[in-house]
Write a protein that holds these residues in place. Structure first.
Motif, mmCIF file in Angstrom:
data_model
loop_
_atom_site.group_PDB
_atom_site.id
_atom_site.type_symbol
_atom_site.label_atom_id
_atom_site.label_comp_id
_atom_site.label_asym_id
_atom_site.label_seq_id
_atom_site.Cartn_x
_atom_site.Cartn_y
_atom_site.Cartn_z
ATOM 1 N N SER A 60 0.852 -1.133 -0.073
ATOM 2 C CA SER A 60 0.072 0.230 -0.029
ATOM 3 C C SER A 60 1.116 1.309 0.071
ATOM 4 C CB SER A 60 -0.912 -0.123 1.185
ATOM 5 O OG SER A 60 -1.793 -0.944 1.220
ATOM 6 N N ILE A 61 1.879 1.287 0.861
ATOM 7 C CA ILE A 61 2.831 2.337 0.854
ATOM 8 C C ILE A 61 3.430 2.563 -0.352
ATOM 9 C CG2 ILE A 61 4.920 3.356 1.776
ATOM 10 C CD1 ILE A 61 2.050 3.419 3.635
ATOM 11 N N ARG A 62 3.931 1.431 -1.026
ATOM 12 C CA ARG A 62 4.657 1.637 -2.344
ATOM 13 C C ARG A 62 3.681 2.022 -3.541
ATOM 14 N NH1 ARG A 62 5.389 -3.455 -4.149
ATOM 15 N NH2 ARG A 62 6.264 -2.798 -6.070
ATOM 16 N N VAL A 63 2.372 1.748 -3.478
ATOM 17 C CA VAL A 63 1.551 2.389 -4.327
ATOM 18 C C VAL A 63 1.104 3.730 -4.018
ATOM 19 C CG1 VAL A 63 -1.053 2.093 -5.280
ATOM 20 C CG2 VAL A 63 0.477 0.171 -5.019
ATOM 21 N N ALA A 64 0.820 4.216 -2.633
ATOM 22 C CA ALA A 64 0.650 5.351 -2.456
ATOM 23 C C ALA A 64 1.862 6.487 -2.895
ATOM 24 C CB ALA A 64 0.434 5.838 -1.008
ATOM 25 N N GLN A 65 2.988 5.845 -2.698
ATOM 26 C CA GLN A 65 4.318 6.792 -3.204
ATOM 27 C C GLN A 65 4.252 6.982 -4.798
ATOM 28 O OE1 GLN A 65 7.107 8.549 -1.460
ATOM 29 N NE2 GLN A 65 6.931 9.082 -3.514
ATOM 30 N N TRP A 66 4.044 5.940 -5.364
ATOM 31 C CA TRP A 66 4.005 5.963 -6.739
ATOM 32 C C TRP A 66 2.836 6.938 -7.426
ATOM 33 C CZ3 TRP A 66 -0.132 3.136 -9.910
ATOM 34 C CH2 TRP A 66 0.045 3.299 -11.290
ATOM 35 N N MET A 67 1.717 6.902 -6.784
ATOM 36 C CA MET A 67 0.852 7.724 -7.217
ATOM 37 C C MET A 67 0.851 9.255 -6.797
ATOM 38 S SD MET A 67 -3.026 5.587 -6.807
ATOM 39 C CE MET A 67 -3.663 7.081 -7.733
ATOM 40 N N MET A 68 1.797 9.372 -5.507
ATOM 41 C CA MET A 68 1.966 10.923 -5.256
ATOM 42 C C MET A 68 3.153 11.493 -5.803
ATOM 43 S SD MET A 68 1.564 9.993 -1.088
ATOM 44 C CE MET A 68 2.179 11.594 -0.546
ATOM 45 N N GLY A 69 3.974 10.515 -6.570
ATOM 46 C CA GLY A 69 5.045 11.079 -7.517
ATOM 47 C C GLY A 69 6.185 11.259 -6.733
ATOM 48 N N GLU A 70 6.561 12.447 -6.048
ATOM 49 C CA GLU A 70 7.845 13.254 -5.544
ATOM 50 C C GLU A 70 8.187 11.978 -4.444
ATOM 51 O OE1 GLU A 70 9.646 16.899 -3.191
ATOM 52 O OE2 GLU A 70 7.360 16.784 -3.791
ATOM 53 N N ALA A 71 9.446 11.507 -4.475
ATOM 54 C CA ALA A 71 10.173 10.731 -3.532
ATOM 55 C C ALA A 71 10.110 10.970 -2.152
ATOM 56 C CB ALA A 71 11.345 10.326 -4.334
ATOM 57 N N GLY A 72 9.932 10.419 -1.481
ATOM 58 C CA GLY A 72 10.151 10.610 -0.072
ATOM 59 C C GLY A 72 8.842 11.078 0.826
ATOM 60 N N GLN A 73 7.613 11.236 -0.133
ATOM 61 C CA GLN A 73 6.435 11.300 0.455
ATOM 62 C C GLN A 73 6.007 10.225 1.503
ATOM 63 O OE1 GLN A 73 4.760 14.535 -0.209
ATOM 64 N NE2 GLN A 73 7.106 14.751 -0.866
ATOM 65 N N THR A 74 6.651 9.109 1.457
ATOM 66 C CA THR A 74 5.975 8.010 2.305
ATOM 67 C C THR A 74 7.367 7.494 3.027
ATOM 68 O OG1 THR A 74 6.303 6.261 0.425
ATOM 69 C CG2 THR A 74 4.345 7.422 0.690
ATOM 70 N N ALA A 75 6.879 6.739 4.111
ATOM 71 C CA ALA A 75 8.102 6.046 4.858
ATOM 72 C C ALA A 75 7.442 4.562 5.395
ATOM 73 C CB ALA A 75 8.454 6.857 6.193
ATOM 74 N N TYR A 76 8.285 3.565 5.683
ATOM 75 C CA TYR A 76 7.765 2.299 5.909
ATOM 76 C C TYR A 76 8.876 1.778 6.852
ATOM 77 C CZ TYR A 76 6.603 -2.477 5.762
ATOM 78 O OH TYR A 76 6.164 -3.890 6.081
ATOM 79 N N MET A 77 8.129 0.962 8.042
ATOM 80 C CA MET A 77 9.008 0.157 9.042
ATOM 81 C C MET A 77 8.493 -1.104 9.283
ATOM 82 S SD MET A 77 10.023 3.075 12.017
ATOM 83 C CE MET A 77 8.726 4.054 11.907
ATOM 84 N N GLY A 78 9.312 -2.120 9.326
ATOM 85 C CA GLY A 78 9.092 -3.439 9.346
ATOM 86 C C GLY A 78 10.637 -4.188 9.813
ATOM 87 N N CYS A 79 10.499 -5.318 9.920
ATOM 88 C CA CYS A 79 11.722 -6.119 10.422
ATOM 89 C C CYS A 79 12.048 -7.000 9.226
ATOM 90 C CB CYS A 79 11.715 -6.918 11.694
ATOM 91 S SG CYS A 79 13.150 -7.652 12.418
ATOM 92 N N ILE A 80 13.210 -7.418 8.800
ATOM 93 C CA ILE A 80 13.807 -8.028 7.706
ATOM 94 C C ILE A 80 15.045 -8.805 8.359
ATOM 95 C CG2 ILE A 80 12.903 -6.646 5.796
ATOM 96 C CD1 ILE A 80 15.711 -5.606 5.626
ATOM 97 N N GLY A 81 15.520 -9.686 7.595
ATOM 98 C CA GLY A 81 16.812 -10.411 8.023
ATOM 99 C C GLY A 81 18.088 -9.910 7.206
#
Length: 337
Positions: A60-81
């Motif tokens: 959802s955050i990736r799609v929102a960022q794509w539709m908003m256009g300008e980079a850096g309008q969204t952020a995301y947190m989660g845990c990866i290895g």
């Protein structure tokens, strides 16, 4: 800002026999059990396998960022290895313009999600792995504090409720104290059925609630609402009227129904929004359609658009995603806001 379970999708077309082999229902989303573990290797060894950055909230955050256009309008947190799959997720988020601040677990591999596409319908089997190890302490890092402070809208899929309710409530409390917006997605019937206490803890903070028709029915059935979930409009009205921690804004409830109309309930009123039908020959993969709807909705909500425009953007984003394999999109967004 989104907070959720980052997963690398391992996607492939499968037969009904494969679904039966692993006891998976069409258009379902489940957590992996021991019996499901061989599916990841089996999918990877099939021709046509795709690896796509996934996880409901991250989509959802990736799609929102794509539709908003300008980079850096969204952020995301989660845990990866700390592994190759984790690096792949980092690269995808960065290339999509999302500021991803992952917690990294050195001892556990990055989570994966088996995406089984059968006749255009998708079924998901999530092996959370590192995604299951997100800790509230990550929110104390300088960058996390900066992201939380600077964000105006917060979103989480219900899947994150199985991981760290404490982390989510820390963010929701900040939202209430600072008159910001928190959005919650029920995400899957099993979240409602087996993590009811966690849903109940998060729901009072939610200004916007999203789910599809099967999740809405599951919620209605569990709580005895709307003729045990059969009357979705009644369920939507009941959820919208449930107590909120903040009285600044009325709760808005959004139920999607695939190609059928989207139901929106707010302040005792239900409004239906028709979906422009897509020819069956154009349908490639429904994986990520609901996530994309939320992404489009949030992109317009961030711009202060009214509900009708937010829903329209959600419908448009979902229609783009289901014409492609996985939750992917063209380089340029040509949505007319």
């Amino acid at each position: 800002m989104g907070m959720g379970n980052p997963l690398l999708d391992i996607s492939n077309d499968v037969t009904e026999e494969i679904l039966s082999k692993y006891d998976v229902k069409v258009d379902s989303a489940i957590l992996a059990e021991e019996k499901h573990m061989p599916i990841y290797k089996e999918l990877a060894e099939m021709s046509g396998v795709q690896y796509i950055a996934g996880g409901a909230t991250q989509n959802s955050i990736r799609v929102a960022q794509w539709m908003m256009g300008e980079a850096g309008q969204t952020a995301y947190m989660g845990c990866i290895g700390k592994d190759a799959f984790g690096e792949q997720l980092k690269g995808c988020a960065t290339s999509d313009g999302v500021l991803a601040h992952y917690m990294e677990d050195e001892a556990t591999p990055t989570g994966t999600c088996a995406v089984l596409v059968c006749k255009g319908e998708r079924s998901l089997i999530a092996n959370l792995a590192a995604a299951n190890n997100f800790k509230e302490t990550h929110l104390e890092t300088d960058l996390a504090k900066e992201i939380i402070e600077s964000s105006e809208i917060y979103y989480s899929a219900g899947f994150f409720l199985t991981v760290s309710v404490e982390s989510l409530l820390k963010v929701t409390n900040h939202a209430v104290e600072n008159n910001k917006i928190f959005c919650l997605n029920f995400s899957a019937p099993f979240i409602i059925d087996f993590f009811g206490d966690q849903v109940a803890a998060a729901l009072p903070y939610a200004d916007y609630v999203f789910c599809n028709e099967s999740e809405a029915e599951a919620y209605g059935k569990k709580h005895g609402l709307g003729d045990d979930g059969k009357d979705l409009e009644a369920v939507a009205l009941k959820v919208a009227a449930m107590p909120k921690t903040s009285g600044v804004r009325a709760r808005t409830v959004v139920f999607t129904q695939g190609s059928k109309c989207t139901i929106v309930a707010k302040e005792g009123k239900v409004t239906k929004y028709d979906v422009t039908p897509l020819g069956p020959d154009l349908l490639v993969d429904t994986n990520g359609a609901g996530d994309a709807f939320v992404g489009g909705f949030l992109a317009m909500l961030t711009k202060g658009a009214d509900i009708a425009k937010c829903v329209d953007a959600g419908h448009w984003a979902a229609s783009v995603i289901i014409q492609r394999s996985g939750c992917t999109f063209p380089e340029a967004c040509d949505y007319k806001a």
